[in-house]
Design a protein around this motif. Sequence first.
Motif, PDB file in Angstrom:
ATOM      1  N   PRO A   1      17.816  -8.817   4.765  1.00  0.00           N
ATOM      2  CA  PRO A   1      16.477  -8.357   4.399  1.00  0.00           C
ATOM      3  C   PRO A   1      16.505  -7.523   3.118  1.00  0.00           C
ATOM      4  N   GLU A   2      15.383  -7.554   2.437  1.00  0.00           N
ATOM      5  CA  GLU A   2      15.267  -6.802   1.194  1.00  0.00           C
ATOM      6  C   GLU A   2      15.479  -5.319   1.475  1.00  0.00           C
ATOM      7  N   GLY A   3      16.321  -4.694   0.701  1.00  0.00           N
ATOM      8  CA  GLY A   3      16.568  -3.273   0.903  1.00  0.00           C
ATOM      9  C   GLY A   3      17.838  -2.993   1.689  1.00  0.00           C
ATOM     10  N   ALA A   4      18.556  -4.024   2.120  1.00  0.00           N
ATOM     11  CA  ALA A   4      19.823  -3.805   2.820  1.00  0.00           C
ATOM     12  C   ALA A   4      20.869  -3.316   1.827  1.00  0.00           C
ATOM     13  N   THR A   5      21.625  -2.321   2.243  1.00  0.00           N
ATOM     14  CA  THR A   5      22.654  -1.777   1.348  1.00  0.00           C
ATOM     15  C   THR A   5      23.972  -1.726   2.096  1.00  0.00           C
ATOM     16  N   ASN A   6      25.009  -1.340   1.342  1.00  0.00           N
ATOM     17  CA  ASN A   6      26.298  -1.091   1.986  1.00  0.00           C
ATOM     18  C   ASN A   6      26.792  -2.342   2.717  1.00  0.00           C
TER      19      ASN A   6
ATOM     20  N   SER B   1      12.296   1.925   8.477  1.00  0.00           N
ATOM     21  CA  SER B   1      11.059   2.117   7.716  1.00  0.00           C
ATOM     22  C   SER B   1      10.920   1.073   6.601  1.00  0.00           C
ATOM     23  N   SER B   2      12.050   0.511   6.173  1.00  0.00           N
ATOM     24  CA  SER B   2      11.958  -0.533   5.138  1.00  0.00           C
ATOM     25  C   SER B   2      11.191  -1.739   5.640  1.00  0.00           C
ATOM     26  N   LEU B   3      11.097  -1.842   6.945  1.00  0.00           N
ATOM     27  CA  LEU B   3      10.373  -2.937   7.563  1.00  0.00           C
ATOM     28  C   LEU B   3       8.894  -2.906   7.179  1.00  0.00           C
ATOM     29  N   LEU B   4       8.407  -1.685   6.879  1.00  0.00           N
ATOM     30  CA  LEU B   4       6.983  -1.537   6.576  1.00  0.00           C
ATOM     31  C   LEU B   4       6.633  -1.956   5.155  1.00  0.00           C
ATOM     32  N   ARG B   5       7.676  -2.194   4.359  1.00  0.00           N
ATOM     33  CA  ARG B   5       7.430  -2.484   2.953  1.00  0.00           C
ATOM     34  C   ARG B   5       6.483  -3.674   2.767  1.00  0.00           C
ATOM     35  N   GLU B   6       6.744  -4.742   3.483  1.00  0.00           N
ATOM     36  CA  GLU B   6       5.958  -5.954   3.275  1.00  0.00           C
ATOM     37  C   GLU B   6       4.505  -5.817   3.734  1.00  0.00           C
ATOM     38  N   PRO B   7       4.267  -5.284   4.948  1.00  0.00           N
ATOM     39  CA  PRO B   7       2.858  -5.081   5.341  1.00  0.00           C
ATOM     40  C   PRO B   7       2.125  -4.166   4.371  1.00  0.00           C
ATOM     41  N   LEU B   8       2.806  -3.104   3.912  1.00  0.00           N
ATOM     42  CA  LEU B   8       2.157  -2.189   2.969  1.00  0.00           C
ATOM     43  C   LEU B   8       1.828  -2.902   1.672  1.00  0.00           C
ATOM     44  N   LEU B   9       2.737  -3.751   1.254  1.00  0.00           N
ATOM     45  CA  LEU B   9       2.517  -4.510   0.024  1.00  0.00           C
ATOM     46  C   LEU B   9       1.274  -5.397   0.171  1.00  0.00           C
ATOM     47  N   LEU B  10       1.178  -6.024   1.334  1.00  0.00           N
ATOM     48  CA  LEU B  10       0.029  -6.891   1.598  1.00  0.00           C
ATOM     49  C   LEU B  10      -1.267  -6.095   1.580  1.00  0.00           C
ATOM     50  N   ILE B  11      -1.242  -4.970   2.311  1.00  0.00           N
ATOM     51  CA  ILE B  11      -2.436  -4.132   2.391  1.00  0.00           C
ATOM     52  C   ILE B  11      -2.813  -3.649   1.002  1.00  0.00           C
ATOM     53  N   GLY B  12      -1.790  -3.212   0.266  1.00  0.00           N
ATOM     54  CA  GLY B  12      -2.031  -2.711  -1.092  1.00  0.00           C
ATOM     55  C   GLY B  12      -2.630  -3.789  -1.973  1.00  0.00           C
ATOM     56  N   GLY B  13      -2.070  -4.988  -1.870  1.00  0.00           N
ATOM     57  CA  GLY B  13      -2.554  -6.095  -2.691  1.00  0.00           C
ATOM     58  C   GLY B  13      -4.010  -6.420  -2.381  1.00  0.00           C
ATOM     59  N   TYR B  14      -4.308  -6.451  -1.097  1.00  0.00           N
ATOM     60  CA  TYR B  14      -5.655  -6.763  -0.650  1.00  0.00           C
ATOM     61  C   TYR B  14      -6.625  -5.685  -1.118  1.00  0.00           C
ATOM     62  N   PHE B  15      -6.192  -4.449  -0.988  1.00  0.00           N
ATOM     63  CA  PHE B  15      -7.011  -3.318  -1.413  1.00  0.00           C
ATOM     64  C   PHE B  15      -7.297  -3.409  -2.906  1.00  0.00           C
ATOM     65  N   THR B  16      -6.254  -3.681  -3.672  1.00  0.00           N
ATOM     66  CA  THR B  16      -6.420  -3.778  -5.129  1.00  0.00           C
ATOM     67  C   THR B  16      -7.418  -4.875  -5.485  1.00  0.00           C
ATOM     68  N   LEU B  17      -7.304  -5.989  -4.768  1.00  0.00           N
ATOM     69  CA  LEU B  17      -8.204  -7.101  -5.024  1.00  0.00           C
ATOM     70  C   LEU B  17      -9.660  -6.697  -4.801  1.00  0.00           C
ATOM     71  N   LEU B  18      -9.880  -6.055  -3.636  1.00  0.00           N
ATOM     72  CA  LEU B  18     -11.246  -5.642  -3.318  1.00  0.00           C
ATOM     73  C   LEU B  18     -11.739  -4.596  -4.297  1.00  0.00           C
TER      74      LEU B  18
END
Lengths: 625, 741
Positions: free
Chosen positions: A388-393, A446-463
């Motif tokens: 997943p995106e954000g995996a380290t080490n 918490s990195s799991l929330l990145r994608e939903p937040l991105l979606l919400i943010g994108g939708y918000f920006t659009l509106l």
Amino acid sequence: VYKRQGINAEYGGNSFLLVSTMKLLLLAFILSLSYFSVSCKDGIVIKSANRLIDLDSQFARHYINFTFENTGSSSVSDFFLAVHEERVQNLVFIAIGNPKTNTSEQLIPVPHEVSEKRALYKVSLPDVTVAPGSTVQFEAFLFFSHVMRPLPAQIKQNERQFVRYEDHAYIFSPYEIKTQTTQIKLASSTLESFLERPPTNHKDNIVVYGPYNDIAPFSRAKIHVHFENNKPFITVTSFVRELEVSHWGNLAVEESLSFQHDGAKHKGSWSRWDYQRASYQNMPLPAVASLTEIFPAEATDFYYRDEIGNISTSQYYGTPEAVSFVFKPRFPLFGGWKTAHYHGFNLPLEKFLFTDYNDGSAHTLNFTFAPLLLDTIIDHLTVRVILPEGATNIKLHTPFPVDNEGRSLHFTYLDTVGRPVVTFEKKNIVADIKGSFQVTYSFSRSSLLREPLLLIGGYFTLLFAFILYLRIDLNLKAKDEKIERVSSILISFKEDVYDVYSGVFTSLEDAFKKYQTDKLSEKDYRNLRAQSDTSVNKANDELKEVLSQLEDVGTPVTSRVNELKKHLTEKFRHLKLLHDNELNTPQGSRNTSAYNKTKQEETRQFELADDEVERIFNELFEKAN
Amino acid sequence: YQRRVREAILSQHFIVKMSKGKKGVVHGESTPPKTVDKANVVPKKNLPVEEEGESSSAIISRTFILVLIALLAFFTRLFSVIRYESVIHEFDPYFNYRTTRYLVFNGYYDFHNWFDERSWYPLGRVTGGTVFPGLMLTAGFVYKIFRLLNFTVDIRNVCVLLAPAFAGKTAIAAYLFTKEVKDSSAGLFAAIIMSILPGYISRSVAGSYDNEGVSIFALIFTFYLWVKAVKTGALFWSALCALSYFYMVSAWGGYVFITNIIPIHAFILVLIGRYSNRLYIAYSSFYVLGTFLSMQVTFVGFQPISTSEHMAALGVFGFLQLYAFTNWIRGHLSPEDFRAVVKFLITLTVGAMAMLFFSGFLTKFIAPWTGRFYSLLDPTYAKIHIPIIASVSEHQPTIWTSYAFDLHFLIFLFPVGLYYCFRDLTDTSLFAIVYAIFSIYFSGVMVRLMLVLAPIACVMTAIGLSTLLRPYVASLRWWKSEKQRDLPAIKPEISLIVLIMVMSLGAVFIYHCVYVTSEAYSSPSIVLAVNSPHGRQFLDDFREAYFWLRQNTDVNCRVMSWWDYGYQLSFMANRTTLVDNNTWNNTHIAQVGKAFASSEDDAYSMMLQMDVDYVLVIFGGVSGYSGDDINKFLWMVRIAGSVDPTVKESTYLTINGEYRIDENASPAMLNSLMYKLSYYRFNDIAVAGSGGQDRVRNTPIGDKKPKLKHLEEAFTSEHWIVRIYRVLKPNARGKERIAKP
């Protein structure tokens, strides 16, 4: 070279040398010569060795049962297996079994010593050390691929496939062997020929060489067997397995395969009818219609496709332990034919991903190393693990050294920085190779929330952009205002002036018609006429207002409205005159020329004015039709 | 001039509002004719307070409805993806898909300069210069956008879903167009009908990745912008119209329809005395911009000024200039002088134009009409002169049942809409009328052009339905009002019954649409589904054989097949073909047809000359697949005969003129390569007792054991639908076997 050696020393269990270049091979050879001379020959004698060569498939499986005695003075923990030079490339893996405990240990072979004539492989004994004077029994298992040569190399469609296998009657060993036998188990009892090394026996599908006594180290005695073998000769030239980890709970697996039939090449014409008849009659054919791969029992959502779409011929059978996926290529594979496809499925992540009890962000992915593709040899295996995106080490642990390890990034849905990818490659893999690899990495919840937040943010920006667009007026204001001003004035002109006039005209004409047909008295008509005058006067006042407003704005429309005013007044005047003419002239005296002249003239004037009014009005308020 | 334009805009505000206000008059018969009621004239932004509230909620609900309609249009077209898979359909889409992949993976300039040496062997094809690139560019653009946003979609899925996505847009374009012609409630009707109409679905289901998929949208949108431009006389709209026209030109050869319909509309407007400055501005700017833009498409090039199809547009452009000029000098001259000047002008220009055109035709600078165009004007033309056009099923004249099938109840309401367009005649409704009449004619000539009729059928039906229903719906409002008013002219109860009847008609229509979509138009024809006792069974023979070719033959080998399979072969098998669905070279196709029609010996020498390595035929005798090569064979003979008169159709028929394959078949038929390749070893099944009877023709075959001398069977698919033969190479002595050409 050193760097790579370092990495592999970390992961590699049994060896400290990785032979990936000839340079390194030579170095190893020189270094080990002295070591070999002291440790190998020292006091080991093989009392008996029984070898079974299983040729029931496209592979040669060597089961060798050794009983040896330590005749030396020091205890021994290592044992050396020798392989003929021409077989080194074909050796896939070695396993050492302990008949007492019925366990075995596998290793991917790395030669301890290589010369022009042979290669030596150092293996650890199952009982750790053998004390001087004691005897030990153990089993060695050697797996060879690509060792049977089809002869004839080309066959017609319904001919059977014969292969020739070459080996030596004596077990190849750096130690002296007191007594030994070799049994060769063939795929069928149809034996074309074999080379005898007395004592040699042949019965059904078994050929027995030996027993031979007191064979010196590295003795050779060439033999061959030429027999019928219709087993699938499938070589997977490339196998790419891609694992995509989603912490939402899914592990997606996709496997791309290119494979070919490496048996006797098909020659001449190929008939569907012959093939169909042969399969109805269950004739043994060297053709391959389907392959089987074993997936974990939890596998779901299978797909099976190639470059041009779905392949509709596959089946899978589920058992509690595993799922057997039987896939038919689009066409049956005859000798020399090849094909390629990809298939995939989903797995629940929790069965394969383990999270550290103390540290919730440390994960380990555990997956089998070798694909369980039955009866095939994978020439080149590539495994890509997409984390997943954000995996380290990220660290990779493999049960044996791998050829190429790499890191890269993979971009897919909703990725911004890319998903880390761990890639490794390995040559010569068969389903018999056991073992799993692990990938450990850190990934916080918490990195799991990145994608939903991105979606919400994108939708918000659009509106938000939409809201902004609606709120911001990009028109050039001044021009608009003028037009609107003019239109609103024109509207009020129409409503307060023009419509009043029109109403007056209609009602006057109506009333006059009624008067003429004696439905209305003259008095009533005159009353209406008076009313009309007042409303026209009112309208004229409004008109003045409108005109002055238009003057203020300053528009060419003003002159048109002025013209319209003139014609409206004219029209009204002539209508009144026309009516007056009728009213003032009694019924009897209407034949006079004065009456007729007036009537004609006024009618003409009235109609002229009417036309003008209509024209100008239409020009101002262009009608839709 | 500026003042005039501004006045035109100014007056436009009133036009729209007044035409809108007209609605109010319908049920208000008592209003005196000349006093227009207050609501009639409403300026653009100073809406009265109560109407503003209503319209904003109306806007929201309208937008919402339109979005739903667009989604509906998208989802109804997914039957094939769900039933089968996400796969490209039929023939031409495979070429489009292949070129799109080329565009995406090699870049635009490589695509533009692409010379495809793997088709039309040995001629090759200048693919970059002979395609309408609009479709590929659209898909490529969508793909790039997705990839830019890290949406790793497959290019195949973009191509498969492009047509459904555009269908949604077409529905919205139909709304806009109808709104201009009539009003927005008719527009909504048009959009919903458009979204599910079988006539349009037939060319826009998922996987039907063809030019029509995007260009019907472009067509309707161009028409919308055109009527908008005529209404407003604004440069803005006509420039947009030209842009949209440019997109249409880049996407489909059907742009010629626009090129002719718009000038015809303009011409008729002038003829019936509706000439206005708005029309002048709209047409002149559209024509100039549109023509220049269209010439940027390589495949179109200089055609707009050099072919007959485009001459109407040019002529009307010149005519409008003259007309405007005459109008201008009218104001400066006395009527007598004016008449003289006009006489002189007309003689001069007509003479000059006639000279110009005549010399253009003589010097061949203006190309004469092409065969396809002639066959549009004369449906029997193709059958006599160009068998290759006539052989394509979608070029056949339409049978009347397909109108009912594709249009359903639209065929009844179409004339109603037409009537209302005539009744409330405006510049825009006149356009709808012109479009309707022309498309009715064209749809009768070619099945394929049903597609052009479908949108206007929706628009007309919507106008008819909307106008018919308006009084009924209005009378229903009586229930909602406080009932102080008198009963409306139509009793609300009757209105209710009428509305229920219309609704049930709509329900039948929807049922029909869904049925037709799922049963008739959603089959990819690459995979055949058969209902067998064991449930649905798939015959995947085409892909099986193509994939065999792809994997197990030399990458540069040449495969001869009838042209229908050229595009599929070049993508799915990735092998060089001799002829394909582009059909640009009739003689080459005739050569292949002749090879199939000749005896094996003659065919062999022809195939050696053409460097053929493999021959592919489609055969339905075992599976019952009726679209096979034996059924197409007579067309091969006809096309071969149109180039080489020694090939005669009659020799392949029996004495009675029947086309047979049993023992009564003519010797030429039984000896033809096609016959032998189709039935080679077919009778062996009969010996085994499980067939032997041709299941398509339902007859036992004539020559039971065809022998092959120069070819050998290389592969036959599972159900025998595709059969591939290898052409044996002549050995050193074998040269003598080859007949001299």
